[in-house]
Design an enzyme around this catalytic site. Sequence first.
Site, short mmCIF file in Angstrom:
data_model
loop_
_atom_site.label_atom_id
_atom_site.label_comp_id
_atom_site.label_asym_id
_atom_site.label_seq_id
_atom_site.Cartn_x
_atom_site.Cartn_y
_atom_site.Cartn_z
CG HIS A 135 -5.71 -2.57 9.32
ND1 HIS A 135 -5.75 -1.60 10.29
CD2 HIS A 135 -4.43 -2.57 8.86
CE1 HIS A 135 -4.55 -1.05 10.43
NE2 HIS A 135 -3.73 -1.63 9.57
CG ASP A 176 -0.26 -0.46 2.50
OD1 ASP A 176 0.95 -0.25 2.64
OD2 ASP A 176 -0.95 -1.03 3.36
CG ASN A 212 -8.61 -1.99 12.63
OD1 ASN A 212 -7.65 -2.59 12.13
ND2 ASN A 212 -9.14 -0.90 12.08
CD GLU A 230 -8.58 0.69 8.22
OE1 GLU A 230 -8.73 -0.07 9.19
OE2 GLU A 230 -7.69 1.56 8.17
#
EC number: 3.5.99.6
Length: 249
Positions: A138, A67, A136, A143
């Site tokens: 991801h 990314d 979380n 996400e």
Amino acid sequence: MKILIAEHYEELCKLSAAIIKEQIQAKKDAVLGLATGSTPVGLYKQLISDYQAGEIDFSKVTTFNLDEYAGLSPSHPQSYNHFMHEHLFQHINMQPDHIHIPQGDNPQLEAACKVYEDLIRQAGGIDVQILGIGANGHIGFNEPGSDFEDRTRVVKLSESTIQANARFFGGDPVLVPRLAISMGIKTIMEFSKHIVLLASGEEKADAIQKMAEGPVTTDVPASILQKHNHVTVIADYKAAQKLKSASFS
């Protein structure tokens, strides 16, 4: 899914570097998928050390990063392009045209995503894909709520990720870009022959437990890795402390 529990972060780095070294020694033109963030920094230090010792030759290796922030130039100190050159590429014998990082500063972001996806496909996929995991759950910038069928695309960062990444921007979440280009979950699952997920620290313990032992759900994007046929998780004791079992196959 194979889970290795490292005694400490340094062992985590050595274990993951050994997997990459073995891959390159077996296939000189290996294709690697790379990640950023604090967790893989020690891995890259170990790879540099192995290169300097003459144990790895990167001259035929191709890399694809997961990314990149949208709107940051490659030279921006917080861009992932800058990160990768600082922590790995400038210290090894990678060929510049073998390095692939999403073009976050491309004014045509959607087109840049398609080009990136096509480049991975043309390379024949990724031999070893390094992943981190967010608190979380991801992976990349996929996400919670991300579709498991998503390909490389423009994503909006969650507030928790913005807050977590603010430490790289002088502690100011306002400076963290709100958009990024990320390989999609489908991209990672389909193109990666071997996925190596790294996790360090107690703040990752919940995510690791849900990823490995919870239901497969878009609420925990990393949980989809349960469906991949070759995943190695390397976690230190603090990250693995909530696992009910450390033996998976």
